[in-house]
Scaffold this motif. Structure first.
Motif, PDB file in Angstrom:
ATOM      1  N   GLU A 197      75.651  -5.560 -57.928  1.00 22.23           N
ATOM      2  CA  GLU A 197      74.478  -4.933 -57.154  1.00 22.23           C
ATOM      3  C   GLU A 197      73.371  -5.010 -57.393  1.00 22.23           C
ATOM      4  O   GLU A 197      72.930  -4.507 -58.446  1.00 22.23           O
ATOM      5  N   ILE A 198      72.799  -4.206 -56.309  1.00 23.92           N
ATOM      6  CA  ILE A 198      71.858  -4.517 -55.997  1.00 23.92           C
ATOM      7  C   ILE A 198      70.877  -3.316 -55.376  1.00 23.92           C
ATOM      8  O   ILE A 198      71.747  -3.031 -53.725  1.00 23.92           O
ATOM      9  N   SER A 199      69.661  -3.199 -55.574  1.00 28.02           N
ATOM     10  CA  SER A 199      68.969  -2.024 -54.106  1.00 28.02           C
ATOM     11  C   SER A 199      67.668  -1.887 -54.186  1.00 28.02           C
ATOM     12  O   SER A 199      66.493  -2.923 -55.208  1.00 28.02           O
ATOM     13  N   VAL A 200      67.353  -2.407 -52.791  1.00 27.90           N
ATOM     14  CA  VAL A 200      65.702  -2.291 -52.470  1.00 27.90           C
ATOM     15  C   VAL A 200      65.329  -1.044 -51.617  1.00 27.90           C
ATOM     16  O   VAL A 200      65.825  -0.852 -50.568  1.00 27.90           O
ATOM     17  N   ILE A 201      64.303   0.103 -51.928  1.00 30.89           N
ATOM     18  CA  ILE A 201      63.674   0.779 -51.774  1.00 30.89           C
ATOM     19  C   ILE A 201      62.833  -0.061 -51.187  1.00 30.89           C
ATOM     20  O   ILE A 201      61.883  -0.015 -51.343  1.00 30.89           O
ATOM     21  N   ALA A 202      62.697   0.639 -49.131  1.00 23.32           N
ATOM     22  CA  ALA A 202      60.956   0.755 -48.829  1.00 23.32           C
ATOM     23  C   ALA A 202      61.209   1.718 -47.742  1.00 23.32           C
ATOM     24  O   ALA A 202      61.433   2.515 -47.760  1.00 23.32           O
ATOM     25  N   ALA A 203      59.942   1.856 -47.735  1.00 21.00           N
ATOM     26  CA  ALA A 203      58.549   2.427 -46.955  1.00 21.00           C
ATOM     27  C   ALA A 203      58.092   2.337 -45.503  1.00 21.00           C
ATOM     28  O   ALA A 203      57.862   1.743 -45.708  1.00 21.00           O
ATOM     29  N   ARG A 204      58.459   3.359 -45.072  1.00 30.47           N
ATOM     30  CA  ARG A 204      57.205   3.035 -43.718  1.00 30.47           C
ATOM     31  C   ARG A 204      57.009   4.704 -43.366  1.00 30.47           C
ATOM     32  O   ARG A 204      57.129   4.971 -43.167  1.00 30.47           O
ATOM     33  N   SER A 205      55.962   4.160 -42.389  1.00 34.91           N
ATOM     34  CA  SER A 205      55.149   4.781 -42.259  1.00 34.91           C
ATOM     35  C   SER A 205      54.624   5.583 -40.587  1.00 34.91           C
ATOM     36  O   SER A 205      55.289   4.499 -40.307  1.00 34.91           O
ATOM     37  N   PRO A 206      54.925   6.818 -40.387  1.00 36.04           N
ATOM     38  CA  PRO A 206      54.980   6.964 -38.825  1.00 36.04           C
ATOM     39  C   PRO A 206      53.742   5.555 -38.204  1.00 36.04           C
ATOM     40  O   PRO A 206      53.581   5.310 -37.333  1.00 36.04           O
ATOM     41  N   LYS A 207      52.494   5.308 -38.882  1.00 32.83           N
ATOM     42  CA  LYS A 207      51.853   4.365 -38.161  1.00 32.83           C
ATOM     43  C   LYS A 207      52.479   3.213 -38.157  1.00 32.83           C
ATOM     44  O   LYS A 207      52.230   1.761 -37.324  1.00 32.83           O
ATOM     45  N   GLY A 208      53.515   2.774 -38.393  1.00 33.05           N
ATOM     46  CA  GLY A 208      54.188   1.099 -38.304  1.00 33.05           C
ATOM     47  C   GLY A 208      54.400   1.068 -39.619  1.00 33.05           C
ATOM     48  O   GLY A 208      54.207  -0.387 -40.155  1.00 33.05           O
ATOM     49  N   GLU A 209      53.450   1.332 -40.851  1.00 34.88           N
ATOM     50  CA  GLU A 209      53.027   0.735 -42.551  1.00 34.88           C
ATOM     51  C   GLU A 209      54.293   0.672 -43.036  1.00 34.88           C
ATOM     52  O   GLU A 209      54.832   1.034 -43.317  1.00 34.88           O
ATOM     53  N   VAL A 210      54.521  -0.604 -43.503  1.00 34.31           N
ATOM     54  CA  VAL A 210      55.771  -1.014 -44.657  1.00 34.31           C
ATOM     55  C   VAL A 210      55.995  -1.091 -45.605  1.00 34.31           C
ATOM     56  O   VAL A 210      54.647  -2.561 -45.991  1.00 34.31           O
ATOM     57  N   LYS A 211      56.405  -0.631 -46.803  1.00 34.95           N
ATOM     58  CA  LYS A 211      56.589  -1.921 -48.162  1.00 34.95           C
ATOM     59  C   LYS A 211      57.891  -2.059 -48.952  1.00 34.95           C
ATOM     60  O   LYS A 211      58.714  -0.393 -48.636  1.00 34.95           O
ATOM     61  N   SER A 212      57.836  -2.503 -50.012  1.00 32.98           N
ATOM     62  CA  SER A 212      58.911  -2.302 -50.730  1.00 32.98           C
ATOM     63  C   SER A 212      59.035  -2.307 -52.053  1.00 32.98           C
ATOM     64  O   SER A 212      57.885  -3.067 -52.733  1.00 32.98           O
ATOM     65  N   PHE A 213      59.621  -2.179 -52.555  1.00 28.87           N
ATOM     66  CA  PHE A 213      59.873  -1.604 -54.143  1.00 28.87           C
ATOM     67  C   PHE A 213      60.617  -3.237 -54.343  1.00 28.87           C
ATOM     68  O   PHE A 213      61.682  -3.679 -53.677  1.00 28.87           O
ATOM     69  N   PRO A 214      59.932  -3.354 -56.212  1.00 26.47           N
ATOM     70  CA  PRO A 214      61.024  -4.124 -56.260  1.00 26.47           C
ATOM     71  C   PRO A 214      62.736  -4.227 -56.839  1.00 26.47           C
ATOM     72  O   PRO A 214      62.696  -3.182 -56.639  1.00 26.47           O
ATOM     73  N   VAL A 215      63.368  -5.514 -55.967  1.00 22.21           N
ATOM     74  CA  VAL A 215      65.228  -5.241 -56.353  1.00 22.21           C
ATOM     75  C   VAL A 215      65.485  -4.453 -57.767  1.00 22.21           C
ATOM     76  O   VAL A 215      65.215  -4.859 -59.125  1.00 22.21           O
ATOM     77  N   LEU A 258      61.689   7.126 -47.051  1.00 16.56           N
ATOM     78  CA  LEU A 258      62.389   5.954 -48.144  1.00 16.56           C
ATOM     79  C   LEU A 258      63.107   5.835 -46.846  1.00 16.56           C
ATOM     80  O   LEU A 258      64.107   6.551 -46.674  1.00 16.56           O
ATOM     81  N   LEU A 259      63.853   3.968 -47.114  1.00 15.15           N
ATOM     82  CA  LEU A 259      64.960   3.849 -46.489  1.00 15.15           C
ATOM     83  C   LEU A 259      65.680   3.071 -47.889  1.00 15.15           C
ATOM     84  O   LEU A 259      64.899   2.324 -48.183  1.00 15.15           O
ATOM     85  N   ALA A 260      66.633   3.472 -48.334  1.00 15.29           N
ATOM     86  CA  ALA A 260      67.304   3.289 -50.169  1.00 15.29           C
ATOM     87  C   ALA A 260      67.992   2.161 -49.351  1.00 15.29           C
ATOM     88  O   ALA A 260      69.363   2.326 -48.591  1.00 15.29           O
ATOM     89  N   VAL A 261      68.492   1.171 -49.734  1.00 11.95           N
ATOM     90  CA  VAL A 261      69.448   0.032 -49.307  1.00 11.95           C
ATOM     91  C   VAL A 261      70.234  -0.561 -50.452  1.00 11.95           C
ATOM     92  O   VAL A 261      69.300  -1.346 -51.326  1.00 11.95           O
ATOM     93  N   GLU A 262      70.976  -0.367 -50.451  1.00  8.42           N
ATOM     94  CA  GLU A 262      72.361  -0.992 -51.561  1.00  8.42           C
ATOM     95  C   GLU A 262      72.830  -1.908 -50.662  1.00  8.42           C
ATOM     96  O   GLU A 262      73.362  -1.844 -49.598  1.00  8.42           O
ATOM     97  N   MET A 263      72.930  -3.026 -52.059  1.00  7.26           N
ATOM     98  CA  MET A 263      73.615  -4.483 -52.286  1.00  7.26           C
ATOM     99  C   MET A 263      74.155  -4.663 -52.465  1.00  7.26           C
ATOM    100  O   MET A 263      74.176  -5.169 -53.212  1.00  7.26           O
ATOM    101  N   PHE A 264      75.390  -5.665 -51.968  1.00  4.48           N
ATOM    102  CA  PHE A 264      76.356  -6.858 -53.534  1.00  4.48           C
ATOM    103  C   PHE A 264      75.603  -8.134 -52.962  1.00  4.48           C
ATOM    104  O   PHE A 264      75.051  -8.406 -51.812  1.00  4.48           O
ATOM    105  N   VAL A 265      75.270  -8.623 -53.956  1.00 10.51           N
ATOM    106  CA  VAL A 265      75.163 -10.378 -54.207  1.00 10.51           C
ATOM    107  C   VAL A 265      75.972 -10.590 -54.557  1.00 10.51           C
ATOM    108  O   VAL A 265      76.840 -10.847 -55.401  1.00 10.51           O
TER     109      VAL A 265
END
Ligand code: AMP
Length: 390
Positions: A197-215, A258-265
């Motif tokens: 199981e892994i997760s990625v946390i991504a962020a978006r600002s109202p301006k529309g800038e997007v970045k994600s953190f390492p898995v 932030l949006l935390a996204v949990e995933m199965f591999v």
């Protein structure tokens, strides 16, 4: 104010951020944001809440509309640290203050079926599932998807509560009766035979800038997060794909914060999203010392429409959760030099949440083990003996 005007607004340091919820996530948000020059006030019913210890606090129930109005009056901008925000309170806060995150994503993530449909609409895969409305529909769905499967309540479940693994047809009736008795809607998911199981946390600002953190690679014990291991021990290509999917989700959902996204591999490297959380997440605590920007600073930046921070991983890290049953030993061990810096070359960074009520399985803190190789961090966890009993 039009949504376009709202997306232009920026809250600079010096502004007051109101947090709905005063648990550890609010506390760590306030600690990170205070260092940046923001002020914080939280609404939480618990006296001396983890966040209230480091910020102002309005002591009231989460659905107390009057208290929410006081929070709105005291804050320039508002965020939340849990998903089950009362709909009436959310509407009031949006009207009487600024809630850049809005409430649409909360509404989506409060319900597994709505969430799965939104993930699919973003072109991101979820494990095959069926909505269950009767024992008959459970029987049909089990035949279509095949067993094993996992029957879950659509709302109210966390840390594995409100779900039952179904391995054979003769379990269907009792499982259905048990979960239907909660009065909640139900969903059957195909059981994913995952590699990890892994997760990625991504962020978006109202301006529309997007970045994600390492898995992060996540290991659960009794359905509660035990370890996050970063870098995750999965192929580079899978890691790139996971970050791409998380970024695709925040873009498509128009998320703010932030949006935390949990995933199965799966064993052949296929990814399925399991769950979303529109807030900082336990599996992102490793970022506090191991990344150029922590998830908490990133959340504050995103909500305030500030430029997002660099998410580069500075060092391999293992995060281990400190639950109620581990607390006493962890506190004792933290005073021993042999544990503070070990022959494993690990630098342990202890974070405690200031909770006075110590209970088994309650999240009391975590330790970020900064290391040269994640195996050293894992050896450290083994060697202390503290986590042997689960
Ligand atoms: P959840 O509450 O959906 O996060 O589920 C809690 C844990 O149960 C997950 O972290 C998995 O370990 C396991 N789990 C949930 N759904 C599935 C599934 N469809 N297949 C396999 N394991 C699952």
């Amino acid at each position: 104010m039009s949504s376009n005007q709202a997306s232009q607004q920026t809250w600079l340091p010096g502004s007051t951020i109101g947090i709905l919820g005063g648990g550890q996530l609010g506390r760590m948000m306030a600690l990170a944001g205070t260092a940046m020059g923001y002020r914080f006030i939280t609404l939480d019913p618990t006296q001396d809440s983890p966040c209230g210890q480091v910020a102002g606090q309005i002591e009231a129930a989460y659905d107390d509309v009057d208290a929410a109005r006081r929070l709105a009056a005291a804050s320039d901008v508002i965020t939340y640290e849990f998903e089950n925000v009362d709909a009436e309170v959310a509407a009031l806060l949006e009207k009487e203050s600024s809630v850049p995150q809005g409430s649409a994503l909360l509404y989506t993530t409060q319900h597994r079926l709505r969430e799965k449909r939104a993930i699919e609409a973003a072109g991101v895969p979820v494990a095959p599932y069926r909505e269950i409305t009767s024992l008959e529909s459970l029987r049909e769905a089990a035949a279509e998807l095949g067993l094993p499967g996992v029957l879950k309540t659509a709302t109210g479940g966390y840390d594995g509560k409100g779900q039952i693994v179904l391995r054979s047809e003769d379990q269907l009736e009792t499982a259905y009766e048990e979960l239907a008795a909660t009065g909640r809607e139900l969903v059957l998911e195909k059981f994913v035979d995952f590699q990890c199981e892994i997760s990625v946390i991504a962020a978006r600002s109202p301006k529309g800038e997007v970045k994600s953190f390492p898995v992060a690679e996540n290991i659960h014990v009794n359905n509660i997060l035990h370890l996050s291991i970063v870098p995750a021990r999965v192929e580079e290509q899978v890691q790139r794909e996971a970050r791409k999917l998380a970024e695709q989700l925040v873009e498509h959902l128009g998320a703010v914060g932030l949006l935390a996204v949990e995933m199965f591999v799966t064993k052949d490297g296929q990814l399925y999203v399991n769950e979303l959380a529109p807030r900082p997440h336990n599996s992102g605590h490793y970022t506090m010392e191991a990344c150029a920007t922590s998830q908490f600073e990133q959340h504050v930046r995103a909500v305030c429409n500030m430029p997002l921070g660099d998410t580069t991983l500075l060092t391999p890290v293992v995060m281990v959760n400190v639950l109620g049953q581990h607390l006493e030993q962890v506190i004792r061990a933290s005073g021993r030099p042999s544990i503070a810096v070990t022959e494993y070359g690990v630098v342990p960074k202890l974070h405690l949440y200031g909770k006075s009520d110590v209970k088994k399985d309650r999240k009391m803190g975590h330790i970020n083990l900064l290391c040269k190789d994640v195996q050293d961090g894992l050896d450290w966890v083994e060697q202390t003996n503290i986590w042997r009993q689960g």
